[in-house]
Design an enzyme around this catalytic site. Sequence first.
Site, PDB file in Angstrom:
ATOM      1  N   VAL A   1       0.999  -1.132  -0.214  1.00 23.71           N
ATOM      2  CA  VAL A   1       0.113   0.176  -0.006  1.00 23.71           C
ATOM      3  C   VAL A   1       0.867   1.373   0.054  1.00 23.71           C
ATOM      4  O   VAL A   1       2.130   1.266   0.367  1.00 23.71           O
ATOM      5  CB  VAL A   1      -0.959   0.006   1.148  1.00 23.71           C
ATOM      6  CG1 VAL A   1      -0.131   0.281   2.427  1.00 23.71           C
ATOM      7  CG2 VAL A   1      -2.160   1.029   0.966  1.00 23.71           C
ATOM      8  N   CYS A   2       0.331   2.388  -0.742  1.00 22.86           N
ATOM      9  CA  CYS A   2       1.086   3.564  -0.576  1.00 22.86           C
ATOM     10  C   CYS A   2       2.437   3.554  -1.153  1.00 22.86           C
ATOM     11  O   CYS A   2       2.679   2.746  -2.120  1.00 22.86           O
ATOM     12  CB  CYS A   2       1.184   4.243   0.809  1.00 22.86           C
ATOM     13  SG  CYS A   2       1.733   5.868   0.898  1.00 22.86           S
ATOM     14  N   THR A   3       3.333   3.931  -0.668  1.00 20.18           N
ATOM     15  CA  THR A   3       4.749   3.940  -1.147  1.00 20.18           C
ATOM     16  C   THR A   3       5.466   2.464  -0.840  1.00 20.18           C
ATOM     17  O   THR A   3       6.712   2.483  -1.198  1.00 20.18           O
ATOM     18  CB  THR A   3       5.741   5.114  -0.516  1.00 20.18           C
ATOM     19  OG1 THR A   3       5.445   5.136   0.854  1.00 20.18           O
ATOM     20  CG2 THR A   3       5.311   6.388  -1.120  1.00 20.18           C
TER      21      THR A   3
END
Length: 239
Positions: A105-107
Amino acid sequence: MSSSTITVGFPLYPGCTLLDFAGATQVFAYTPGFEVVWIAATRDPVPTTESVSVMPGATFDDHPPLSILFMPGGGSDGVGAAMLDPAFQGWLKQTAAQAEWVGSVCTGAFILAAAGLFDGCQATTYWSARSVLELFPKVELVPGYPRWHLDEERKRFSGGGISSSIDLALKLVETIAGRDAAQTSQLFVQYAPSPPVHAGDPTEASPELVISVTQSQASFTAGLIAATRQVLACEGSAA
């Protein structure tokens, strides 16, 4: 742990983002048949970007076998360090080879991309980091700003920024355990978002706000670019 238990492992590192793994943890913890383990290099407290430290339940050397490897994102310093840490990257590759599902998820997408775990796959990431993820030539960026994306054939998944971890976890539960299980978990955690404001991604926020926030994240973006270029340079020299 029974043979039918689905174990979700979250690798933690200094500078990871709390909601990236805490939100998804809440969903999995309320789903029968799932268990969660937070994993780190040691059992020492792990500092997050929110200045809150959390306690891992296992280390890279003693964690149980993982069904799902779920990589949280973080700030550019923490993500960059994880991208360039040979021990962390080696553990990721070894563990991913034994897990059924692997994703982020995300970076967290940058950490997996650095390990080659998104090669030949579509992936998404935090909204302002999308153009940086495109620097990885073997990763195909998912169009738009999806909160979750699953490749059921390759058993890969990825999510947008931070709060997307909740949606992504629910989608994984639905895919693996069925719609009833996902809805049960959703009701347990009373996840029925109705925000009082609507600026959650660039399609909802005003252009002025997007520009302002993007500018405020200049050092964050620069850090991701620098780490990505260093990873790619190392790959090029090794080829």
